[in-house]
Design a protein around this motif. Structure first.
Motif, PDB file in Angstrom:
ATOM      1  N   THR A  14       0.892  -1.314   0.179  1.00 22.55           N
ATOM      2  CA  THR A  14      -0.121  -0.170   0.173  1.00 22.55           C
ATOM      3  C   THR A  14       0.795   1.359   0.136  1.00 22.55           C
ATOM      4  OG1 THR A  14      -0.141  -0.163   2.295  1.00 22.55           O
ATOM      5  CG2 THR A  14      -1.954  -0.984   1.063  1.00 22.55           C
ATOM      6  N   THR A  15       1.958   1.296   0.589  1.00 16.78           N
ATOM      7  CA  THR A  15       2.976   2.466   0.606  1.00 16.78           C
ATOM      8  C   THR A  15       3.414   2.617  -0.648  1.00 16.78           C
ATOM      9  OG1 THR A  15       3.543   1.919   3.003  1.00 16.78           O
ATOM     10  CG2 THR A  15       5.108   3.562   1.582  1.00 16.78           C
ATOM     11  N   SER A  16       3.597   1.820  -1.736  1.00 12.90           N
ATOM     12  CA  SER A  16       3.989   1.833  -3.126  1.00 12.90           C
ATOM     13  C   SER A  16       3.012   2.821  -3.756  1.00 12.90           C
ATOM     14  CB  SER A  16       4.032   0.576  -3.728  1.00 12.90           C
ATOM     15  OG  SER A  16       2.914  -0.015  -4.072  1.00 12.90           O
ATOM     16  N   MET A  17       1.551   3.018  -3.343  1.00  9.92           N
ATOM     17  CA  MET A  17       0.800   3.772  -3.871  1.00  9.92           C
ATOM     18  C   MET A  17       1.407   5.396  -3.695  1.00  9.92           C
ATOM     19  SD  MET A  17      -3.073   2.914  -2.986  1.00  9.92           S
ATOM     20  CE  MET A  17      -2.670   3.175  -1.417  1.00  9.92           C
ATOM     21  N   ASN A  18       1.918   5.647  -2.625  1.00  8.95           N
ATOM     22  CA  ASN A  18       2.548   6.940  -2.210  1.00  8.95           C
ATOM     23  C   ASN A  18       3.917   7.463  -3.117  1.00  8.95           C
ATOM     24  OD1 ASN A  18       0.435   7.480  -0.386  1.00  8.95           O
ATOM     25  ND2 ASN A  18       1.550   6.369   1.029  1.00  8.95           N
ATOM     26  N   ILE A  19       4.572   6.070  -3.088  1.00 14.20           N
ATOM     27  CA  ILE A  19       5.707   6.370  -3.827  1.00 14.20           C
ATOM     28  C   ILE A  19       5.527   6.695  -5.604  1.00 14.20           C
ATOM     29  CG2 ILE A  19       7.889   5.188  -4.866  1.00 14.20           C
ATOM     30  CD1 ILE A  19       7.965   3.602  -2.394  1.00 14.20           C
ATOM     31  N   GLY A  20       4.378   6.070  -6.128  1.00 13.30           N
ATOM     32  CA  GLY A  20       4.075   6.207  -7.448  1.00 13.30           C
ATOM     33  C   GLY A  20       3.423   7.828  -7.238  1.00 13.30           C
ATOM     34  N   VAL A  21       2.760   8.464  -6.528  1.00 13.03           N
ATOM     35  CA  VAL A  21       2.537   9.604  -6.698  1.00 13.03           C
ATOM     36  C   VAL A  21       3.462  10.579  -6.531  1.00 13.03           C
ATOM     37  CG1 VAL A  21       1.024  11.224  -5.451  1.00 13.03           C
ATOM     38  CG2 VAL A  21       0.041   9.163  -5.482  1.00 13.03           C
ATOM     39  N   ASN A  28      -4.313   2.644   6.380  1.00 19.76           N
ATOM     40  CA  ASN A  28      -3.912   2.652   4.953  1.00 19.76           C
ATOM     41  C   ASN A  28      -2.527   1.688   5.032  1.00 19.76           C
ATOM     42  OD1 ASN A  28      -3.938   3.453   2.222  1.00 19.76           O
ATOM     43  ND2 ASN A  28      -1.934   4.461   2.706  1.00 19.76           N
ATOM     44  N   GLY A  29      -1.999   1.561   6.120  1.00 15.30           N
ATOM     45  CA  GLY A  29      -0.666   0.780   5.849  1.00 15.30           C
ATOM     46  C   GLY A  29      -0.979  -0.669   6.015  1.00 15.30           C
ATOM     47  N   ILE A  30      -2.346  -0.775   6.907  1.00 15.12           N
ATOM     48  CA  ILE A  30      -2.380  -2.525   7.024  1.00 15.12           C
ATOM     49  C   ILE A  30      -3.837  -2.789   6.202  1.00 15.12           C
ATOM     50  CG2 ILE A  30      -1.105  -2.420   9.335  1.00 15.12           C
ATOM     51  CD1 ILE A  30      -4.045  -1.976  10.639  1.00 15.12           C
ATOM     52  N   THR A  48       3.453  18.231  -0.398  1.00 19.47           N
ATOM     53  CA  THR A  48       4.295  17.096  -0.656  1.00 19.47           C
ATOM     54  C   THR A  48       4.954  16.689   0.589  1.00 19.47           C
ATOM     55  OG1 THR A  48       4.846  18.560  -2.780  1.00 19.47           O
ATOM     56  CG2 THR A  48       6.550  17.212  -1.823  1.00 19.47           C
ATOM     57  N   PHE A  49       5.230  17.510   1.757  1.00 19.00           N
ATOM     58  CA  PHE A  49       5.733  17.150   2.723  1.00 19.00           C
ATOM     59  C   PHE A  49       4.987  16.006   3.458  1.00 19.00           C
ATOM     60  CE2 PHE A  49       8.323  21.048   3.500  1.00 19.00           C
ATOM     61  CZ  PHE A  49       9.630  20.414   3.094  1.00 19.00           C
ATOM     62  N   MET A  50       3.661  15.895   3.457  1.00 19.42           N
ATOM     63  CA  MET A  50       2.715  15.057   3.870  1.00 19.42           C
ATOM     64  C   MET A  50       2.819  13.776   3.117  1.00 19.42           C
ATOM     65  SD  MET A  50      -1.613  14.986   3.948  1.00 19.42           S
ATOM     66  CE  MET A  50      -1.139  14.154   2.170  1.00 19.42           C
ATOM     67  N   LEU A  51       2.785  13.890   1.696  1.00 24.00           N
ATOM     68  CA  LEU A  51       2.912  12.813   0.889  1.00 24.00           C
ATOM     69  C   LEU A  51       4.428  11.917   1.190  1.00 24.00           C
ATOM     70  CD1 LEU A  51       1.751  14.139  -2.693  1.00 24.00           C
ATOM     71  CD2 LEU A  51       0.471  12.607  -1.026  1.00 24.00           C
ATOM     72  N   ILE A  52       5.338  12.579   1.453  1.00 19.21           N
ATOM     73  CA  ILE A  52       6.829  12.008   1.930  1.00 19.21           C
ATOM     74  C   ILE A  52       6.561  11.325   3.195  1.00 19.21           C
ATOM     75  CG2 ILE A  52       8.892  12.367   2.199  1.00 19.21           C
ATOM     76  CD1 ILE A  52       8.923  14.759   0.354  1.00 19.21           C
ATOM     77  N   ALA A  53       5.701  11.860   3.967  1.00 18.25           N
ATOM     78  CA  ALA A  53       5.710  11.379   5.326  1.00 18.25           C
ATOM     79  C   ALA A  53       4.871  10.095   5.374  1.00 18.25           C
ATOM     80  CB  ALA A  53       4.985  12.271   6.467  1.00 18.25           C
ATOM     81  N   LEU A  54       3.878  10.081   4.548  1.00 19.28           N
ATOM     82  CA  LEU A  54       2.911   8.751   4.461  1.00 19.28           C
ATOM     83  C   LEU A  54       3.668   7.566   4.021  1.00 19.28           C
ATOM     84  CD1 LEU A  54      -0.005  10.221   2.400  1.00 19.28           C
ATOM     85  CD2 LEU A  54      -0.009   9.431   4.727  1.00 19.28           C
ATOM     86  N   VAL A  55       4.782   7.628   3.518  1.00 13.49           N
ATOM     87  CA  VAL A  55       5.739   6.563   3.354  1.00 13.49           C
ATOM     88  C   VAL A  55       6.335   5.725   4.517  1.00 13.49           C
ATOM     89  CG1 VAL A  55       7.682   5.507   2.042  1.00 13.49           C
ATOM     90  CG2 VAL A  55       6.214   7.183   0.835  1.00 13.49           C
TER      91      VAL A  55
END
Length: 407
Positions: free
Chosen positions: A147-154, A329-331, A262-269
């Motif tokens: 699921t974290t790979s989604m944020n990397i894609g964004v 989201n992570g689980i 953007t900082f929030m998107l990075i933190a989601l990983v």
């Protein structure tokens, strides 16, 4: 373990890369694929095509889910990737409205529908495979990586769009450079496909007639659908719609809003990975209960913090909201996998995840925007998230620590 880590890491990067790139280039696509006479509605037409493609996802979920339950998980994983990648590359090769007229948006619509159909079998299939192929000690972490790979894609799409608009002027982008982000899908697909062709098929433990399979799905759906609905509304507000909310309704400077986001998107990983690690020791069901309860209690006071147009306060608020979002989201893939027995797990996970995403994901930004415009209630998104948190609360309390883990 190493090959599962690779599969989890790239599981959903391509889908969300393509999803976000199309959104970032919506203005350019509107100028290229629709009539100049309809300039006022170009953006609406671009996102209408996006929405139609999105509604093809449940058909793909059903198709690939049944395939996965009947012949194994790896075949639909490989086919869905190819079916999604080919239209992406072809979009980068399409002639525009100037060259072939009305046929250009028609071809774009067809390719988007094929993409949407294929996307219905991506993330849940990956989550299902990782859950079944991994050891008990690594299930939570590997499912969180998927699921974290989604944020990397964004993030990758955001960086690609940033480079495109930084390196080329608008004339060059409209002439030919707009094709580059879509054509980039080709090497990405080759790399991901090579990884998937090396994966091993976990054994299917049992099969069941179609009528009995649908009876088995009913009870798990009652728990899974409210949880994914809550995740979808919360996620689309925070990840997709938040920049528009900050800029258009709270009057944040666009550069400040995008930087905070953007900082929030990075933190989601790392937060998503942390959720997987915590779930392994604490139990996924306790973490979901934490997420639902904190959503109901904290969303409103945290939303008040966004009303102050200051960098530090807004960033702290979004980061705290990201912590709450990541708790499910992570689980979510592990949670769904544990609700469905092996012989219906593919179609169960696919449909339980895709249906709320399709019907709530696409409508949440629209509903929030419309309600604020009609009522002037800037806190409406907080109430909307809290409402779905309340709906998810009974489902969260019915989850069991090891429910169907070995089924």
């Amino acid at each position: 373990m190493r090959h599962l880590l690779k599969i989890g890491l790239v599981a959903n990067i391509f889908e969300w890369y393509e999803f976000t790139v199309y959104a970032y280039l919506a203005d350019v696509i509107g100028s290229l694929f629709f009539s100049a006479e309809n300039s006022g509605g170009k953006l609406i037409q671009v996102f209408a095509i996006f929405a139609v493609g999105y509604f093809a996802r449940p058909l793909g979920s059903l198709f690939f889910g049944m395939m996965g339950d009947r012949i194994g998980r790896t075949t639909p994983l490989k086919r869905s990737l190819i079916m999604m990648a080919v239209p992406t590359v072809l979009i980068g090769c399409l002639p525009t409205y100037q060259h072939i007229g009305l046929l250009a948006p028609i071809l774009l619509l067809i390719l988007r529908c094929i993409q949407g159909f294929a996307m219905g079998g991506e993330l849940p299939l990956n989550g299902c495979y990782l859950f079944e192929a991994s050891s008990d000690n690594s299930k939570s972490l590997l499912c969180s990586i998927a699921t974290t790979s989604m944020n990397i894609g964004v993030l990758f799409a955001s960086f690609t769009a940033f480079l495109l608009f930084s390196v080329f002027d608008r004339h060059t982008i409209l002439a030919w450079a707009w094709r580059l982000p879509f054509l980039l899908g080709l090497p990405m697909t080759v790399a991901i496909n090579n990884m998937r062709y090396a994966i091993r098929e976990p054994p299917l433990k049992s099969k069941s007639p179609l009528d009995s399979a649908w009876r088995v799905l009913k009870q798990p759906f009652m728990k899974a659908i409210p949880l994914v609905s809550w995740l979808t509304v919360f996620g689309f507000v925070l990840v997709v719609w938040m920049p528009s909310y900050l800029i258009h309704f709270l009057n944040y400077p666009p550069s400040l809003a995008r930087l905070i986001h953007t900082f929030m998107l990075i933190a989601l990983v790392p937060l998503g990975l942390a959720a997987g690690a915590i779930a392994h020791f604490w139990g996924y069901q306790r973490l979901i209960k934490f997420g639902v309860v904190t959503t109901i209690i904290l969303t409103y006071p945290l939303w008040i913090g966004l009303q102050s147009v200051t960098f530090g306060r807004a960033l702290a608020t979004l980061l705290l909201l990201a912590v709450v979002l990541s708790s499910i989201n992570g689980i979510i893939m592990e949670t769904l996998a544990r609700q469905f027995p092996n012989f219906v797990r593919c179609r169960g996970m696919n449909l339980a995840y895709t249906l709320p995403v399709v019907f709530l994901g696409g409508t949440t930004p629209l509903i929030c925007t419309w309600m604020i415009q009609k009522t002037g209630l800037l806190m409406f998104p907080a109430f909307y998230i809290m409402f779905f948190g309340l709906l998810a609360l009974p489902a969260a309390w019915r989850l069991k620590p090891i429910e169907n883990a070995l089924a």
